[in-house]
Design a protein around this motif. Structure first.
Motif: not given
Ligand SMILES: Nc1ncnc2c1ncn2[C@@H]1O[C@H](COP(=O)(O)OP(=O)(O)OP(=O)(O)O)[C@@H](O)[C@H]1O
Ligand SMILES: Cc1ncc(C[n+]2csc(CCOP(=O)(O)O)c2C)c(N)n1
Ligand SMILES: [Mg+2]
Length: 330
Positions: A177-197
């Motif tokens: 699951a960690a590798a999957v989330e890293l892939e999501v992150l690298s595909d759309d980096p702004k997703k997480f920085t914008r969302a301020k997890v």
């Protein structure tokens, strides 16, 4: 002497000191002296681990929220202590920051949040920041090193080298699951920085949960179960199981159908950074310290000219499992 107008090391260390809080528990002397002083309990041994967290290798400022980078920095070390069955006693953080980092608000904010990530996980894990070092980085990248000291009852540390022929092979949680989330992150980096997890749950890559309680339960196991060896899964199942087999002088067979998948089989085998525990032994329960435990295979005798790790694929065929997890190219 400091002729420039950059924020000084002293002011930064003072703020870290304030945020780290007073020494206590096994940390007798913390930030402020030449070195820290730790007091282990009577019949215990000290367990030590150190891990780099390097910008653009372990995290990217444009992918990872700073708090997640800090959390992950500490989690890497805590996971090693968990694999040994140790209880953390003190954490030490060395930071090299590019010149000028603290001059501008974004740099200051990043460091502030990184430290918050470290300190929140430290608090949740019952360990204090006991010291570290601060220096100017030679280049443009942030470099962090974490040192963790832990304690374990004398002679009880779980080792990679203890696996016995006939042991079952077990893993905690799910893999990949960690590798999957890293892939999501690298595909759309702004997703997480914008969302301020803000919620750390459900982010296996950004906020992994080191299995400290499982590790400690493993060394305390009474009754009929017997745990012979352990390793944490940082580089990927294929690579880490090969490490354990090499240290124990044994071979292993695992069954793809038994692996608790958090992504595809490839993510689970080679993705890495799950920070789950893999251990071997006998009569192991299905749950330890509230965490799911799955039997994925067994330890066999090592034979000359035979692959150390074999995987039984879902179609029933058996094939060598090459160590295709993470390896730093140096
Ligand atoms: N530069 C080094 N000097 C001395 N010992 C080292 C060095 N690098 C690694 N080691 C030692 O090699 C062994 C294996 O290290 P390795 O990095 O594979 O383990 P790990 O820390 O669990 O893995 P990971 O880095 O993926 O978290 C450990 O005992 C570690 O202390
Ligand atoms: C920016 C970025 N790119 C790639 C990765 C993936 N990654 C880096 S190190 C590692 C294995 C464990 O490291 P170590 O062996 O140093 O403990 C993995 C899977 C990441 N986390 N961030
Ligand atoms: Mg490890």
């Amino acid at each position: 002497m400091n002729k420039q107008h950059h924020q000084g090391e002293r002011k930064f260390i003072q703020s870290v000191r304030t945020r780290a809080g007073r020494a206590g528990g096994p940390l007798r002397v913390g930030i402020g002296d030449d070195a820290a002083v730790l007091r282990p309990k009577g019949k215990s041994e000290i367990v030590v681990t150190t891990d780099f967290s390097l910008e653009n290798t372990h995290f990217r400022r444009d992918w990872h929220p700073a708090k997640a980078a800090g959390h992950r920095c500490l989690a890497r070390g805590l996971s090693d202590l968990a694999a040994m069955g140790a209880r953390p006693m003190g954490v030490f953080l060395s930071l090299a920051l590019p010149v000028g980092t603290m001059d501008k608000a974004p740099g200051r904010k990043w460091v502030d949040n990184f430290l918050e990530g470290v300190l929140e996980l430290a608090k949740a894990s019952g360990v204090k920041l006991g010291g570290g070092d601060t220096a100017t980085a030679p280049g443009k990248e942030i470099l962090a090193d974490i040192v963790l000291l832990g304690s374990v009852p004398r002679g009880k540390a779980l080792l990679r080298s203890g696996a016995k022929v006939g042991d079952g092979i077990y893993v905690t949680g799910t893999l990949g699951a960690a590798a999957v989330e890293l892939e999501v992150l690298s595909d759309d980096p702004k997703k997480f920085t914008r969302a301020k997890v803000t919620d750390k749950d459900g982010h296996p890559h950004l906020f992994p949960k080191p299995r400290l309680n499982v590790g400690r339960a493993l060394i305390r196991r009474a009754g009929t179960s017997k745990i012979n060896s352990a390793i944490d899964l940082s580089d990927g199942l294929s690579t880490d199981l090969a490490h354990l087999c090499a240290e124990s002088g044994v071979a292993a067979i695992i069954d793809a159908k038994l692996i608790p998948l958090g992504g595809t089989l490839l993510h689970a085998l080679h993705g890495g950074e799950d920070y789950e525990l893999l251990f071997t032994g006998k009569k192991v329960p299905k749950q330890i310290a509230g965490v799911k435990v799955t039997r994925i295979g067994k330890i066999q005798k090592a034979k000359k000219n035979q692959p150390p790790v074999v995987i039984r694929m879902p179609d029933g065929s058996e094939t060598p499992l090459l160590a295709r997890g993470w390896e730093h190219q140096i």
